[in-house]
Design a protein around this motif. Structure first.
Motif, short mmCIF file in Angstrom:
data_model
loop_
_atom_site.label_atom_id
_atom_site.label_comp_id
_atom_site.label_asym_id
_atom_site.label_seq_id
_atom_site.Cartn_x
_atom_site.Cartn_y
_atom_site.Cartn_z
N MET A 1 -8.82 -27.30 15.84
CA MET A 1 -8.06 -27.86 16.94
C MET A 1 -8.57 -27.34 18.29
O MET A 1 -8.62 -28.06 19.27
CB MET A 1 -6.57 -27.54 16.76
CG MET A 1 -5.68 -28.11 17.86
SD MET A 1 -5.80 -29.89 18.10
CE MET A 1 -4.80 -30.46 16.76
N ASP A 4 -11.39 -29.39 19.47
CA ASP A 4 -10.92 -30.68 19.99
C ASP A 4 -10.42 -30.52 21.42
O ASP A 4 -10.70 -31.34 22.29
CB ASP A 4 -9.79 -31.24 19.11
CG ASP A 4 -10.28 -31.65 17.73
OD1 ASP A 4 -11.49 -31.89 17.59
OD2 ASP A 4 -9.45 -31.72 16.82
N ASP A 97 -0.68 -29.22 24.96
CA ASP A 97 -1.34 -30.17 24.08
C ASP A 97 -0.28 -31.15 23.59
O ASP A 97 0.75 -30.72 23.03
CB ASP A 97 -1.95 -29.40 22.90
CG ASP A 97 -2.71 -30.26 21.93
OD1 ASP A 97 -2.63 -31.51 22.01
OD2 ASP A 97 -3.37 -29.69 21.05
N ALA A 99 -0.22 -32.86 21.11
CA ALA A 99 -0.06 -32.79 19.66
C ALA A 99 0.80 -31.61 19.23
O ALA A 99 1.15 -31.49 18.05
CB ALA A 99 -1.43 -32.70 18.98
N LEU A 120 -7.13 -38.70 22.13
CA LEU A 120 -6.48 -37.87 21.12
C LEU A 120 -7.46 -37.60 19.97
O LEU A 120 -7.89 -38.55 19.31
CB LEU A 120 -5.23 -38.55 20.56
CG LEU A 120 -4.03 -38.67 21.48
CD1 LEU A 120 -2.93 -39.49 20.82
CD2 LEU A 120 -3.51 -37.28 21.86
N PRO A 121 -7.82 -36.35 19.73
CA PRO A 121 -8.74 -36.05 18.63
C PRO A 121 -8.19 -36.51 17.27
O PRO A 121 -8.94 -36.95 16.41
CB PRO A 121 -8.89 -34.53 18.67
CG PRO A 121 -8.52 -34.15 20.07
CD PRO A 121 -7.48 -35.15 20.49
N GLN A 122 -6.86 -36.41 17.11
CA GLN A 122 -6.19 -36.84 15.89
C GLN A 122 -5.03 -37.76 16.30
O GLN A 122 -3.90 -37.31 16.46
CB GLN A 122 -5.68 -35.64 15.09
CG GLN A 122 -6.78 -34.69 14.66
CD GLN A 122 -6.24 -33.45 13.98
OE1 GLN A 122 -5.03 -33.22 13.89
NE2 GLN A 122 -7.14 -32.64 13.48
N PRO A 123 -5.33 -39.06 16.50
CA PRO A 123 -4.31 -39.97 17.03
C PRO A 123 -3.02 -40.01 16.23
O PRO A 123 -1.92 -40.03 16.81
CB PRO A 123 -5.01 -41.33 17.02
CG PRO A 123 -6.46 -40.99 17.09
CD PRO A 123 -6.62 -39.72 16.32
N ALA A 124 -3.11 -40.00 14.90
CA ALA A 124 -1.89 -40.06 14.09
C ALA A 124 -1.01 -38.84 14.34
O ALA A 124 0.21 -38.96 14.49
CB ALA A 124 -2.25 -40.17 12.61
N ARG A 125 -1.64 -37.68 14.43
CA ARG A 125 -0.88 -36.45 14.68
C ARG A 125 -0.24 -36.49 16.06
O ARG A 125 0.92 -36.11 16.25
CB ARG A 125 -1.79 -35.24 14.54
CG ARG A 125 -1.10 -33.94 14.81
CD ARG A 125 -2.02 -32.76 14.64
NE ARG A 125 -1.34 -31.55 15.03
CZ ARG A 125 -1.79 -30.35 14.82
NH1 ARG A 125 -2.92 -30.18 14.20
NH2 ARG A 125 -1.11 -29.30 15.22
N SER A 128 2.66 -38.93 16.14
CA SER A 128 3.78 -38.37 15.39
C SER A 128 4.52 -37.31 16.19
O SER A 128 5.76 -37.23 16.15
CB SER A 128 3.29 -37.76 14.07
OG SER A 128 2.81 -38.76 13.21
#
Length: 199
Positions: A1, A4, A97, A99, A120-125, A128
């Motif tokens: 993370m 990212d 962040d 996230a 967003l490095p992890q769009p789903a996270r 959410s």
């Protein structure tokens, strides 16, 4: 993370000082997009990935003096630019962040996010986490002042259905994260996806 976060900061840090001067005429389209969030006086809203805080004055106007406006960004020079532009008077600025937000569950009525999803490095996270901090029935606006085709052309690329912002990709991504896509506009003059927090 951490890698990212470094990647995002490496992109935005050298651009922060001149960011507003690159896009001087975006104020009205930001205000129009904020208007579609359906905010009420006294509401609580987050500008996620607020950058230089261009949406904060419109968000403050929408919720009034009794509302709560937060602007969260990962890049300190962007928040510094927001402060220099006087936008910190419209809302509290947080170095955070999106996230992993330092907010209680269900505390917000809405989230405004301009240009965020593609960074967003992890769009789903990330989506959410935004759902976590919004009450059921609350709203999310994913916004960009120009549409996908115009943005792709600006960068010398073709528009692609693989883009996270394309409706066939975005709708299921939002659904998995706790949102229902409610309205979708992708035209040269703006991109706006509005979603509702499911219960």
């Amino acid at each position: 993370m951490a890698d990212d976060q470094t990647h995002v900061q490496d992109f935005f840090t050298p651009r922060a000082a001149a960011w507003d001067s690159r896009f001087p005429d975006d104020g009205p389209v930001y205000a129009a997009a904020v208007g579609e969030l359906g905010l009420r006086p006294g509401g609580a809203v987050l500008d996620a990935g607020c950058g230089t805080g261009r949406a904060l004055p419109a968000l403050r106007k929408a919720v009034g003096p009794g509302g709560a406006v937060l602007g969260a960004d990962l890049t300190p020079p962007m928040l510094d630019a927001a402060t220099r532009a006087g936008r910190g008077t419209s809302g509290a600025l947080l170095l955070a962040d999106v996230a992993r937000l330092p907010l209680r569950t269900g505390v917000l009525d809405a989230v405004f996010a301009a240009g965020l999803i593609s960074h967003l490095p992890q769009p789903a996270r990330g989506l959410s986490e935004l759902a976590r901090v919004v009450r059921p029935g609350g709203r999310l606006a994913l916004f960009h002042p120009i549409g996908r085709a115009a943005l792709a052309a600006r960068h010398g690329r073709d528009v692609s259905d693989d883009d996270l912002r394309a409706k066939p990709r975005l709708a299921p991504l939002l659904a998995d994260a706790g949102w229902r896509l409610d309205a979708y506009t992708d035209e040269d003059s703006r991109y706006l996806a509005l979603a509702v927090r499911t219960g």
